[in-house]
Design an enzyme around this catalytic site. Structure first.
Site, PDB file in Angstrom:
ATOM      1  N   GLU A   1       0.849  -1.188   0.000  1.00 47.50           N
ATOM      2  CA  GLU A   1       0.000   0.000   0.000  1.00 47.50           C
ATOM      3  C   GLU A   1       0.888   1.243   0.000  1.00 47.50           C
ATOM      4  O   GLU A   1       2.024   1.200   0.453  1.00 47.50           O
ATOM      5  CB  GLU A   1      -0.935   0.007   1.201  1.00 47.50           C
ATOM      6  CG  GLU A   1      -0.258  -0.025   2.563  1.00 47.50           C
ATOM      7  CD  GLU A   1       0.411   1.258   2.972  1.00 47.50           C
ATOM      8  OE1 GLU A   1       1.454   1.187   3.654  1.00 47.50           O
ATOM      9  OE2 GLU A   1      -0.108   2.348   2.608  1.00 47.50           O
ATOM     10  N   PHE A   2       0.320   2.321  -0.498  1.00 47.96           N
ATOM     11  CA  PHE A   2       1.099   3.562  -0.595  1.00 47.96           C
ATOM     12  C   PHE A   2       0.365   4.724   0.046  1.00 47.96           C
ATOM     13  O   PHE A   2       0.546   5.873  -0.340  1.00 47.96           O
ATOM     14  CB  PHE A   2       1.396   3.882  -2.072  1.00 47.96           C
ATOM     15  CG  PHE A   2       2.027   2.735  -2.807  1.00 47.96           C
ATOM     16  CD1 PHE A   2       3.387   2.488  -2.674  1.00 47.96           C
ATOM     17  CD2 PHE A   2       1.276   1.887  -3.607  1.00 47.96           C
ATOM     18  CE1 PHE A   2       3.976   1.419  -3.329  1.00 47.96           C
ATOM     19  CE2 PHE A   2       1.860   0.818  -4.264  1.00 47.96           C
ATOM     20  CZ  PHE A   2       3.214   0.574  -4.131  1.00 47.96           C
TER      21      PHE A   2
ATOM     22  N   CYS B   1       6.486   6.017   8.611  1.00 50.55           N
ATOM     23  CA  CYS B   1       6.995   5.268   7.449  1.00 50.55           C
ATOM     24  C   CYS B   1       8.388   5.686   6.997  1.00 50.55           C
ATOM     25  O   CYS B   1       9.322   4.898   7.065  1.00 50.55           O
ATOM     26  CB  CYS B   1       6.022   5.411   6.275  1.00 50.55           C
ATOM     27  SG  CYS B   1       4.489   4.523   6.542  1.00 50.55           S
TER      28      CYS B   1
END
Ligand code: UDX
Length: 433
Positions: free
Chosen positions: A146-147, A261
């Protein structure tokens, strides 16, 4: 389709609610009872614009449920792994405890022929290891990174730039067909979909985040050079950003990147590359990390210098705690770090953030939190803007001047108009401008 999502943190909760909004029947599973209770009551456990509506709609439709019981995933055709891979304590690499535990728990209950789709950011090579494990139970495994960006998480999930499926040769067609069914609505809109092998899919995520981190540190390095040459890094970014090959996005200099992240992903990538004997290939990421961390200290130094080297006992207002706006996330937040560093030097720090006060207070009870922007500014001897909240961008220099004791402002995100603030009587200092 019947789906399960393991892990209901940022990624998992958003994914579960978003998949229900696409028409699937979804059970979100997490070991944290308090989190599950909140989600089941339609209350997001963190601030994310739009999530509450998608969550409530999903619950009302009856297609979205939450549970702490792994056996509830037994009927699902696809199991998404959305647990965290935080930085290991005392090391640079990723902590795989939760991914391993989630996989074991899925395999205990999943029906043969179902598919595990890993979404967590993992060290390259993880999917191959887990695929072998899953095969012993007749379960397939693909990696489907996922981004999503915080603040745009729903949009990034239901309307992504691209979908990536990392599959093995043995089950390529089956896995692709299953994931195409999950994402049919998204694919119908013409969203690009790349089917790769598993190592490629795992690397896509860390490569994307490493590139973004590098872009930010590049412009922050240019800010350092601008500071000693009298150049303006904002104009520099505008000028190079007009070149389409470079692009203006992610060229905002300031106190640098943080969050759950970028920092941990570049460190985990470096650690993994070293394990693979290719540390030199990504050695530049250490520089990226160092440039980033230097910018936090730079703001602190500027504030201290403004008090002739002695900030002790001075009232400093820190505007922002979250690592970025539209979020209450303080993980690796440059803003919070600046507040803590100034407090450590003896400054009388008063912090304010529109959303992240509770999360910050839990992590750092020693800081002083103002209950409003006005209170935070009251009697301030130096104002430091460290998160790009629109409330801070919209501050009026003249009105703000009337509240403070000393009109000195540090724009740690280069979001204010230097001329307007100087004209109103402020001493304005940006980052590299
Ligand atoms: C990031 C990636 O963008 C996303 O694709 C991935 O899935 C998860 O990690 P996120 O952590 O939500 O998303 O934040 P992002 O918007 O990328 O911002 C990261 C940090 O960089 C923030 O602290 C932000 O303030 C900072 N930043 C961003 C800059 O300092 N300058 C910029 O020009 C852009």
């Amino acid at each position: 389709m019947q789906l399960s999502v393991i892990g209901c943190g940022y990624l998992g909760a958003v994914h579960a609610a978003s998949m229900a909004s696409l028409g699937h029947t979804v059970v979100g599973i997490d070991v944290d009872e308090a989190k599950i209770a909140k989600l089941a009551a339609g209350e997001p456990p963190f601030h994310e614009p739009g999530l509450v509506d998608v969550l409530k709609d999903g619950l009302a439709s009856g297609r979205l449920t939450f549970s702490t019981d792994y056996s509830d995933l037994a009927d699902a055709e696809v199991h998404f792994i959305g647990v965290g891979t935080p930085q290991r304590s005392g090391a640079q690499g990723a902590d795989m405890t939760y991914v391993n535990a989630a996989t074991d728990a899925i395999l205990e209950h999943a029906k043969p022929g179902s598919l595990i789709a890993g979404k967590s950011t993992v060290p390259v090579g993880t999917a191959a290891r887990l695929t072998e494990l899953a095969a012993t139970k007749g379960v397939r495994l693909a990696w489907n990174p996922e981004f999503l960006r915080e603040g745009f998480a729903i949009k990034d999930t239901v309307d992504p730039d691209r979908l990536v499926y990392g599959v093995t040769d043995a089950t390529r067609d089956e896995d692709t067909a299953t994931l195409d069914n999950v994402y049919a609505t998204i694919l119908d809109r013409g969203t690009p979909r790349l089917v790769t092998n598993q190592p490629t899919a795992e690397l896509v995520k860390v490569a994307a985040n490493s590139f973004l981190a590098t872009k930010i540190s590049f412009i922050n390095a240019m800010a350092e050079i601008s500071e000693v040459t009298g150049a303006d890094v904002t104009q520099l970014a505008d000028a190079i950003g007009h070149d389409e090959r470079i692009g203006r996005k992610f060229l905002n200099a300031g106190v640098g990147f943080g969050g759950g992240c970028l920092p941990k992903d570049i460190r985990a990538f470096t650690a993994r590359a070293e394990e693979l004997g290719k540390g030199e290939s990504v050695a530049f990421l250490k520089q990226v990390d160092e440039i980033n961390l230097r910018r936090r200290q730079r703001v602190v130094d500027l504030v201290v210098d403004s008090f002739d080297g002695q900030v002790f006992g001075h009232r400093v207002t820190v505007l922002g705690l979250a690592f970025k706006p539209d979020s209450d996330d303080i993980r690796d937040s440059p803003a919070l770090d600046v507040a803590v560093r100034l407090k450590g030097l003896g400054a009388e720090v008063v912090s304010y953030d529109p959303e992240a006060m509770d999360t910050a207070r839990r992590a750092h009870p020693q800081l002083n939190y103002a209950d409003s922007l006005e209170t935070a500014l009251d009697g301030s001897e130096a104002v430091v803007v460290v998160t790009e909240w629109k409330q801070f961008k919209a501050l009026d220099p003249a009105e703000t001047l009337a509240k403070v004791a000393r009109p000195v402002i540090f724009d740690g995100r280069n979001i204010l108009d230097p001329a307007a603030w100087r004209d109103a009587g402020w001493t304005y200092t940006g980052m590299g401008r």
